[in-house]
Design an enzyme around this catalytic site. Sequence first.
Site, mmCIF file in Angstrom:
data_model
loop_
_atom_site.group_PDB
_atom_site.id
_atom_site.type_symbol
_atom_site.label_atom_id
_atom_site.label_comp_id
_atom_site.label_asym_id
_atom_site.label_seq_id
_atom_site.Cartn_x
_atom_site.Cartn_y
_atom_site.Cartn_z
ATOM 1 N N ASP A 239 0.888 -1.156 0.000
ATOM 2 C CA ASP A 239 0.000 0.000 0.000
ATOM 3 C C ASP A 239 0.930 1.211 0.000
ATOM 4 O O ASP A 239 2.102 1.118 0.378
ATOM 5 C CB ASP A 239 -0.890 -0.039 1.241
ATOM 6 C CG ASP A 239 -1.798 1.164 1.335
ATOM 7 O OD1 ASP A 239 -2.415 1.528 0.310
ATOM 8 O OD2 ASP A 239 -1.900 1.751 2.427
ATOM 9 N N ARG A 240 0.435 2.359 -0.436
ATOM 10 C CA ARG A 240 1.308 3.531 -0.480
ATOM 11 C C ARG A 240 1.216 4.348 0.807
ATOM 12 O O ARG A 240 2.137 4.336 1.627
ATOM 13 C CB ARG A 240 0.955 4.403 -1.699
ATOM 14 C CG ARG A 240 2.045 5.420 -2.005
ATOM 15 C CD ARG A 240 1.619 6.433 -3.026
ATOM 16 N NE ARG A 240 0.802 7.459 -2.383
ATOM 17 C CZ ARG A 240 0.232 8.469 -3.028
ATOM 18 N NH1 ARG A 240 0.335 8.571 -4.334
ATOM 19 N NH2 ARG A 240 -0.477 9.361 -2.362
ATOM 20 N N ASP A 241 0.104 5.053 1.003
ATOM 21 C CA ASP A 241 -0.025 5.959 2.148
ATOM 22 C C ASP A 241 -0.114 5.163 3.445
ATOM 23 O O ASP A 241 -0.986 4.325 3.616
ATOM 24 C CB ASP A 241 -1.262 6.838 1.986
ATOM 25 C CG ASP A 241 -1.198 7.695 0.721
ATOM 26 O OD1 ASP A 241 -0.100 8.151 0.369
ATOM 27 O OD2 ASP A 241 -2.253 7.893 0.083
ATOM 28 N N TYR B 214 -4.615 12.309 1.617
ATOM 29 C CA TYR B 214 -4.643 12.718 0.205
ATOM 30 C C TYR B 214 -3.309 13.319 -0.259
ATOM 31 O O TYR B 214 -3.273 14.371 -0.902
ATOM 32 C CB TYR B 214 -5.798 13.676 -0.066
ATOM 33 C CG TYR B 214 -7.127 13.093 0.335
ATOM 34 C CD1 TYR B 214 -7.703 12.063 -0.404
ATOM 35 C CD2 TYR B 214 -7.794 13.532 1.475
ATOM 36 C CE1 TYR B 214 -8.917 11.505 -0.034
ATOM 37 C CE2 TYR B 214 -9.011 12.976 1.855
ATOM 38 C CZ TYR B 214 -9.560 11.964 1.096
ATOM 39 O OH TYR B 214 -10.759 11.413 1.467
ATOM 40 N N GLN C 164 -6.808 5.607 -4.461
ATOM 41 C CA GLN C 164 -6.564 7.046 -4.624
ATOM 42 C C GLN C 164 -7.889 7.757 -4.855
ATOM 43 O O GLN C 164 -8.132 8.356 -5.898
ATOM 44 C CB GLN C 164 -5.582 7.283 -5.780
ATOM 45 C CG GLN C 164 -4.158 6.870 -5.478
ATOM 46 C CD GLN C 164 -3.548 7.706 -4.378
ATOM 47 O OE1 GLN C 164 -3.575 8.932 -4.396
ATOM 48 N NE2 GLN C 164 -2.968 7.037 -3.377
ATOM 49 N N SER C 165 -8.756 7.681 -3.847
ATOM 50 C CA SER C 165 -10.081 8.297 -3.979
ATOM 51 C C SER C 165 -9.990 9.816 -4.093
ATOM 52 O O SER C 165 -10.946 10.453 -4.547
ATOM 53 C CB SER C 165 -10.984 7.909 -2.817
ATOM 54 O OG SER C 165 -10.588 8.546 -1.625
ATOM 55 N N LYS D 93 -9.601 -1.352 -2.704
ATOM 56 C CA LYS D 93 -9.508 -2.254 -1.563
ATOM 57 C C LYS D 93 -10.615 -1.933 -0.574
ATOM 58 O O LYS D 93 -10.896 -0.754 -0.379
ATOM 59 C CB LYS D 93 -8.122 -2.123 -0.909
ATOM 60 C CG LYS D 93 -6.991 -2.564 -1.818
ATOM 61 C CD LYS D 93 -5.627 -2.295 -1.221
ATOM 62 C CE LYS D 93 -5.324 -0.826 -1.323
ATOM 63 N NZ LYS D 93 -4.056 -0.428 -0.764
#
Length: 180
Positions: free
Chosen positions: A17-19, A28, A61-62, A118
């Site tokens: 996962d990134r963040d 964000y 990435q909402s 996810k």
Amino acid sequence: MSDSPSALPPRPALFLDRDGVLNEDQGYVHRWEDFRWIPGAREAVVAFNRAGWLVIVVTNQSGVGRGYYTEDDMHALHARMSEELAQAGGRIDAFYFAPQHPKAELDQYRHPDPPDRKPNPGMILRALADWPIDRERSILVGDKVSDIDAATRAGIRGVLFPGGDLKTFLENELPEVQFG
């Protein structure tokens, strides 16, 4: 022999996962000036590259769908991440992202149950189709239960990263990978 990645012999993949796993989750994150690496993240990526693993980012990435930033902004951030990793001797083999969200402000990103977002496994399943991945030896590292749910639904092991130093965490989770 084809130059396609899927024509190569299977190898394990480290899905990240990134963040909250690669970078501090400040909500964000899409501008380089707001990006902060998690301690040990670059070193972990380099170690898995050297061990012959694929390293693949799967990130909801909402913020794109919500109109907070554009796909171009996100791609520019990923390019800068890749540049910094290259300077450290590492690389991310692929970035998969899911900008769709049930409450997205932008119509093209609104979906009641996005298959890639996810806890749905779509991004992982696409990577498994695109790359020669040894599913049995692969692992996903996430900081939310939804990350682990996606891994389980895709048939790979998922581990919850509690924060701290990513390299140290992975040394304990996967002692077979040599960390220099």
